[in-house]
Design a protein around this motif. Structure first.
Motif, PDB file in Angstrom:
ATOM      1  N   ASP A  39     -14.230 -26.272  -1.211  1.00 32.71           N
ATOM      2  CA  ASP A  39     -15.569 -26.659  -0.720  1.00 32.71           C
ATOM      3  C   ASP A  39     -15.572 -28.108  -0.240  1.00 32.71           C
ATOM      4  O   ASP A  39     -16.191 -28.438   0.769  1.00 32.71           O
ATOM      5  CB  ASP A  39     -16.606 -26.503  -1.838  1.00 32.71           C
ATOM      6  CG  ASP A  39     -16.955 -25.043  -2.074  1.00 32.71           C
ATOM      7  OD1 ASP A  39     -16.733 -24.231  -1.165  1.00 32.71           O
ATOM      8  OD2 ASP A  39     -17.430 -24.720  -3.178  1.00 32.71           O
ATOM      9  N   ILE A  40     -14.894 -28.970  -0.995  1.00 32.48           N
ATOM     10  CA  ILE A  40     -14.828 -30.394  -0.634  1.00 32.48           C
ATOM     11  C   ILE A  40     -14.196 -30.540   0.749  1.00 32.48           C
ATOM     12  O   ILE A  40     -14.715 -31.256   1.616  1.00 32.48           O
ATOM     13  CB  ILE A  40     -14.032 -31.203  -1.703  1.00 32.48           C
ATOM     14  CG1 ILE A  40     -14.885 -31.340  -2.977  1.00 32.48           C
ATOM     15  CG2 ILE A  40     -13.644 -32.590  -1.186  1.00 32.48           C
ATOM     16  CD1 ILE A  40     -14.178 -31.970  -4.151  1.00 32.48           C
ATOM     17  N   PHE A  41     -13.096 -29.840   0.960  1.00 37.15           N
ATOM     18  CA  PHE A  41     -12.389 -29.913   2.235  1.00 37.15           C
ATOM     19  C   PHE A  41     -13.267 -29.400   3.382  1.00 37.15           C
ATOM     20  O   PHE A  41     -13.375 -30.043   4.435  1.00 37.15           O
ATOM     21  CB  PHE A  41     -11.083 -29.101   2.147  1.00 37.15           C
ATOM     22  CG  PHE A  41     -10.302 -29.122   3.421  1.00 37.15           C
ATOM     23  CD1 PHE A  41      -9.719 -30.304   3.880  1.00 37.15           C
ATOM     24  CD2 PHE A  41     -10.147 -27.976   4.183  1.00 37.15           C
ATOM     25  CE1 PHE A  41      -9.001 -30.331   5.079  1.00 37.15           C
ATOM     26  CE2 PHE A  41      -9.441 -27.997   5.378  1.00 37.15           C
ATOM     27  CZ  PHE A  41      -8.862 -29.178   5.822  1.00 37.15           C
ATOM     28  N   GLU A  42     -13.927 -28.280   3.146  1.00 40.01           N
ATOM     29  CA  GLU A  42     -14.798 -27.709   4.194  1.00 40.01           C
ATOM     30  C   GLU A  42     -15.995 -28.623   4.489  1.00 40.01           C
ATOM     31  O   GLU A  42     -16.360 -28.826   5.653  1.00 40.01           O
ATOM     32  CB  GLU A  42     -15.310 -26.327   3.747  1.00 40.01           C
ATOM     33  CG  GLU A  42     -14.302 -25.222   4.008  1.00 40.01           C
ATOM     34  CD  GLU A  42     -14.844 -23.848   3.614  1.00 40.01           C
ATOM     35  OE1 GLU A  42     -16.078 -23.707   3.454  1.00 40.01           O
ATOM     36  OE2 GLU A  42     -14.017 -22.942   3.454  1.00 40.01           O
ATOM     37  N   THR A  43     -16.568 -29.161   3.419  1.00 40.60           N
ATOM     38  CA  THR A  43     -17.720 -30.070   3.586  1.00 40.60           C
ATOM     39  C   THR A  43     -17.316 -31.286   4.407  1.00 40.60           C
ATOM     40  O   THR A  43     -18.030 -31.708   5.320  1.00 40.60           O
ATOM     41  CB  THR A  43     -18.254 -30.520   2.201  1.00 40.60           C
ATOM     42  OG1 THR A  43     -18.497 -29.358   1.424  1.00 40.60           O
ATOM     43  CG2 THR A  43     -19.508 -31.341   2.322  1.00 40.60           C
ATOM     44  N   TYR A  44     -16.153 -31.827   4.083  1.00 38.46           N
ATOM     45  CA  TYR A  44     -15.643 -32.995   4.805  1.00 38.46           C
ATOM     46  C   TYR A  44     -15.473 -32.668   6.285  1.00 38.46           C
ATOM     47  O   TYR A  44     -15.920 -33.415   7.169  1.00 38.46           O
ATOM     48  CB  TYR A  44     -14.319 -33.450   4.178  1.00 38.46           C
ATOM     49  CG  TYR A  44     -13.543 -34.415   5.039  1.00 38.46           C
ATOM     50  CD1 TYR A  44     -13.946 -35.749   5.151  1.00 38.46           C
ATOM     51  CD2 TYR A  44     -12.409 -33.998   5.734  1.00 38.46           C
ATOM     52  CE1 TYR A  44     -13.243 -36.634   5.947  1.00 38.46           C
ATOM     53  CE2 TYR A  44     -11.708 -34.884   6.533  1.00 38.46           C
ATOM     54  CZ  TYR A  44     -12.133 -36.197   6.642  1.00 38.46           C
ATOM     55  OH  TYR A  44     -11.437 -37.079   7.433  1.00 38.46           O
ATOM     56  N   ASN A  45     -14.831 -31.539   6.562  1.00 44.04           N
ATOM     57  CA  ASN A  45     -14.572 -31.133   7.949  1.00 44.04           C
ATOM     58  C   ASN A  45     -15.861 -30.949   8.743  1.00 44.04           C
ATOM     59  O   ASN A  45     -15.950 -31.376   9.897  1.00 44.04           O
ATOM     60  CB  ASN A  45     -13.773 -29.826   7.978  1.00 44.04           C
ATOM     61  CG  ASN A  45     -12.284 -30.114   8.006  1.00 44.04           C
ATOM     62  OD1 ASN A  45     -11.867 -31.209   8.395  1.00 44.04           O
ATOM     63  ND2 ASN A  45     -11.487 -29.162   7.576  1.00 44.04           N
TER      64      ASN A  45
END
Lengths: 189, 137
Positions: free
Chosen positions: A105-111
């Motif tokens: 989720d962190i990675f997707e949110t960042y992207n």
């Protein structure tokens, strides 16, 4: 360019030159206001408390011995005034569950976040930081925006170093959690 | 993964801006400070604000000096213990009287003025200390 240090203006004020205090106000007003805003959250109240912080600093300037930076000293005054204010008003914070956010989720949110327009990113981030609890929002601002060391944050807030590190860790996760929720709101509207 | 979270976070947080107060912020603070200062100066004796150490040292020294000179009554008595002191005192006293060529009352008035100034300074010193304690953070 000849940039005079805070100590020069402090000595001037101590010697009776009140106008010299204006330079200190000009230099530190934005950060003082930001510190107060992170805790108080209401613009009018924050403006008043930030002004009070400067007046209190002026009244007590003879007590400032220069053992720490003037900025650290006045940030501490602003922090204490803000904390007293919210205690009086008894503001309640919304508890944010940071356990729900996964690494993915962190990675997707960042992207998703970096794809947004700059003004949109500023607005969302400001709201997200204001959703954190007061101490977390302040620590994030001091550590990442003003690049103040953990030692100095300890001096300003009276929180222990380990507590500050835990709060930083938790605040990072919580901020991603808030951004993830906001992202869902943006894409569902 | 925590390291990556930190990196992502540092990238994101760059967009967080410092807040700015209203344009009149500095003027409002300075107005309150000028008002505060003028209030304080009513209580404080403002002519004693600078170089307090130098002033107190001079006043104390002069007061003691004048008390010794003008309140030493009668002729000096030479004894083995105080002969040098008394002779020195008499010498200073005579020299000063000759120099000013005025009556003894003049020196008394002078001493009263110095003592008053010293008392005023002490009052100012303690008032400012009390104010600082009241304003201490």
């Amino acid at each position: 360019m000849n940039v005079k240090k805070d100590s020069f203006f402090i000595n001037e004020v101590k010697n009776g030159n009140i106008d010299a205090f204006k330079f200190l106000v000009e230099k530190h007003k934005d950060m003082i206001y930001t510190i107060v805003m992170r805790i108080v959250r209401i613009r009018e109240d924050a403006e008043e408390i930030a002004q009070d912080a400067f007046i209190k600093a002026f009244q007590s300037i003879d007590l400032f011995e220069g053992k720490s930076e003037f900025s650290t000293w006045i940030y501490k005054i602003a922090y204490n005034l803000s904390i007293s204010h919210i205690r009086k008003k008894k503001y309640k914070n919304i508890e944010i569950d940071d356990n729900l956010i996964s690494d993915n989720d962190i990675f997707e949110t960042y992207n998703d976040f970096i794809k947004l327009e700059e003004s949109e990113r500023n607005r969302i981030l400001k709201n997200a930081v204001n959703s954190l609890n007061e101490d977390d929002a302040l620590i994030i601002t001091l550590f990442y925006i003003k690049e103040i060391s953990v030692n100095e944050i300890e001096e300003i807030t009276n929180l222990s170093k380990s507590n500050i590190k835990i709060k930083l860790f938790r605040a990072r996760k919580q901020l991603f959690s808030i951004l993830k929720d906001k992202k869902e709101l943006i894409y569902t509207v | 993964m925590e390291d990556k979270t930190k990196i992502y976070f540092e990238e994101i947080i760059k967009d967080l801006k410092i807040e700015t107060p209203s344009k009149k912020f500095t003027d409002n603070v300075m107005k309150q400070i000028y008002a505060e200062f003028s209030d304080e100066s009513v209580l404080k004796l403002s002519f004693f604000n600078k170089n307090k150490f130098l002033i107190i040292f001079s006043v104390v020294f002069l007061s003691i000096f004048l008390i010794i000179i003008f309140f030493s009554s009668g002729q000096p008595v030479a004894t083995p213990d105080n002969s040098i002191y008394d002779l020195y005192l008499k010498l200073v006293f005579d020299k000063l009287k000759d120099f000013f060529n005025v009556k003894f009352e003049f020196f008394l008035i002078l001493r009263i003025i110095f003592s008053s100034v010293f008392i005023l300074y002490l009052a100012d010193f303690f008032i400012s200390k009390i104010q600082k304690l009241n304003h201490s953070v």
